[in-house]
Design an enzyme around this catalytic site. Structure first.
Site, short mmCIF file in Angstrom:
data_model
loop_
_atom_site.label_atom_id
_atom_site.label_comp_id
_atom_site.label_asym_id
_atom_site.label_seq_id
_atom_site.Cartn_x
_atom_site.Cartn_y
_atom_site.Cartn_z
CB THR A 173 -3.98 -7.97 -18.98
OG1 THR A 173 -5.26 -7.88 -18.38
CG2 THR A 173 -4.11 -8.00 -20.48
CE LYS A 233 -4.56 -5.79 -15.36
NZ LYS A 233 -5.86 -6.24 -15.89
CG HIS A 275 -5.79 5.58 -0.47
ND1 HIS A 275 -5.84 5.84 0.88
CD2 HIS A 275 -6.87 6.18 -0.99
CE1 HIS A 275 -6.92 6.56 1.14
NE2 HIS A 275 -7.56 6.79 0.02
O1 LIG Z 1 -5.65 9.26 7.52
C1 LIG Z 1 -6.77 8.80 7.18
N1 LIG Z 1 -7.90 9.48 7.50
C2 LIG Z 1 -9.14 9.02 7.16
O2 LIG Z 1 -10.18 9.67 7.47
C3 LIG Z 1 -9.21 7.82 6.45
N2 LIG Z 1 -10.25 7.09 5.95
C4 LIG Z 1 -9.73 6.01 5.34
O3 LIG Z 1 -10.40 5.11 4.74
N3 LIG Z 1 -8.37 6.00 5.44
C5 LIG Z 1 -8.02 7.13 6.13
N4 LIG Z 1 -6.81 7.63 6.50
#
Ligand SMILES: O=c1[nH]c(=O)c2[nH]c(=O)[nH]c2[nH]1
Length: 305
Positions: free
Chosen positions: A61, A13, A256
């Site tokens: 992987t 991976k 994220h």
């Molecule tokens: O700070 C965030 N705002 C969002 O509008 C949002 N939407 C999401 O899925 N995560 C987040 N986090």
């Protein structure tokens, strides 16, 4: 049977994006982070996998990816080299068919955003300078319009961020978060007042440094319930402190960081090991301006993370 020769081959991976948070001090308020991109390549007895479809020698992987995340918890990330040595040794010594393992690591460096007023330290700015931008328009009728800005300023809070209380419809699967990483790559533009624009003595460098500092401080000091709230706090702080700026527009991709589930390996992930996803991302954008001022910064630019 193929009449051709299978020569060098390897698999594994690639580009496992991993962020670890280590809490130090009596109360764990001093955070240290490591941000890695780890690629695994295994070499060994893989003739049958390629030639006959027999996967009996093939460690998936997917497993190599899981091992990277589990090792971050089990051994920690003391350095890219030490982490890679653990992994390379593991694959070769635990699987008889693996004769060589090559681990490649890229580490992204982060510096602290100093917040002198608090002892907790969990705010970081990615090393490497952002790009400063400027756009000037001069019109016979309306005079000078000066927009300043920056892009590629990546920041992270490893705590003091929550996200909950949102709408849940039949497509919502997102879990409420009460302690998450908040990270974004800031693109900002700000409009200067006509007076500042027309002032030949205006110190543009100083004003740039002030705006940048106030945005960073607001990011670091805001206990955030959404990136939208952080966006507003950052722009608001600039307008409060830099009187010659009339309008601020921010474009904040939500970078994220997902907590990795280590339960299947009998390990507890106490907000320590994260998968840093680069796509897709939430994109939070907005303009904040002074009362009575007509906003001038384009809202339609296509900016990507
Ligand atoms: O700070 C965030 N705002 C969002 O509008 C949002 N939407 C999401 O899925 N995560 C987040 N986090």
């Amino acid at each position: 049977m193929s009449k051709h020769v299978l020569a060098q081959n390897q698999y594994g991976k690639a580009e496992n994006r991993i962020v670890t948070v280590t809490r130090k001090g009596d109360d764990g308020a001093w955070h240290e982070i490591r941000d890695l991109n780890v690629s695994v390549a295994l070499r060994g007895e893989y003739r049958d996998v390629h030639l006959t479809g027999d996967n009996g020698n093939c460690l998936p992987t997917d497993t190599t990816k899981n091992t990277v995340y589990a090792f971050a918890k089990e051994h920690g990330v003391a350095s890219p080299e030490a982490f890679a040595i653990h992994l390379a040794r593991h694959f070769v010594t635990s699987q008889p068919v693996v004769h060589e393992a090559q681990i490649r690591v890229e580490e992204f460096g982060w510096e602290r955003i100093p917040v002198p007023t608090r002892k907790e330290q969990h705010s970081f700015v990615r090393k490497g300078q952002e790009v400063r931008t400027a756009q000037v328009t001069y019109s016979e009728t309306t005079g000078l319009q000066v927009l300043s800005g920056l892009k590629e300023l990546t920041v992270m809070n490893s705590t003091n961020s929550e996200f909950h209380g949102f709408i849940k419809d039949r497509y919502t699967t997102l879990q409420e978060a009460y302690d998450r990483i908040l990270a974004t790559k800031v693109t900002a533009r700000w409009a200067h007042s006509a007076t500042a624009a027309a002032d030949p003595e205006h110190d543009w460098d100083r004003s740039y440094e002030k705006v940048r500092r106030h945005m960073l401080e607001a990011f670091a000091e805001t206990y955030s319930y959404s990136l939208q709230q952080t966006l507003h706090a950052m722009a608001d702080r600039v307008l409060d402190h830099v009187s010659t700026v009339n309008e601020v527009r921010l474009n904040l991709p939500n970078k994220h960081h997902f907590l990795v589930d280590l339960e299947p390996f009998g390990l507890k992930n106490d907000n320590e090991v994260y998968f840093a996803a680069d796509r897709m991302y939430g994109l939070i954008e907005g303009t904040v301006h002074r009362q009575g001022v007509q906003p001038v910064i384009a809202t339609s630019d296509w900016i990507t993370a």
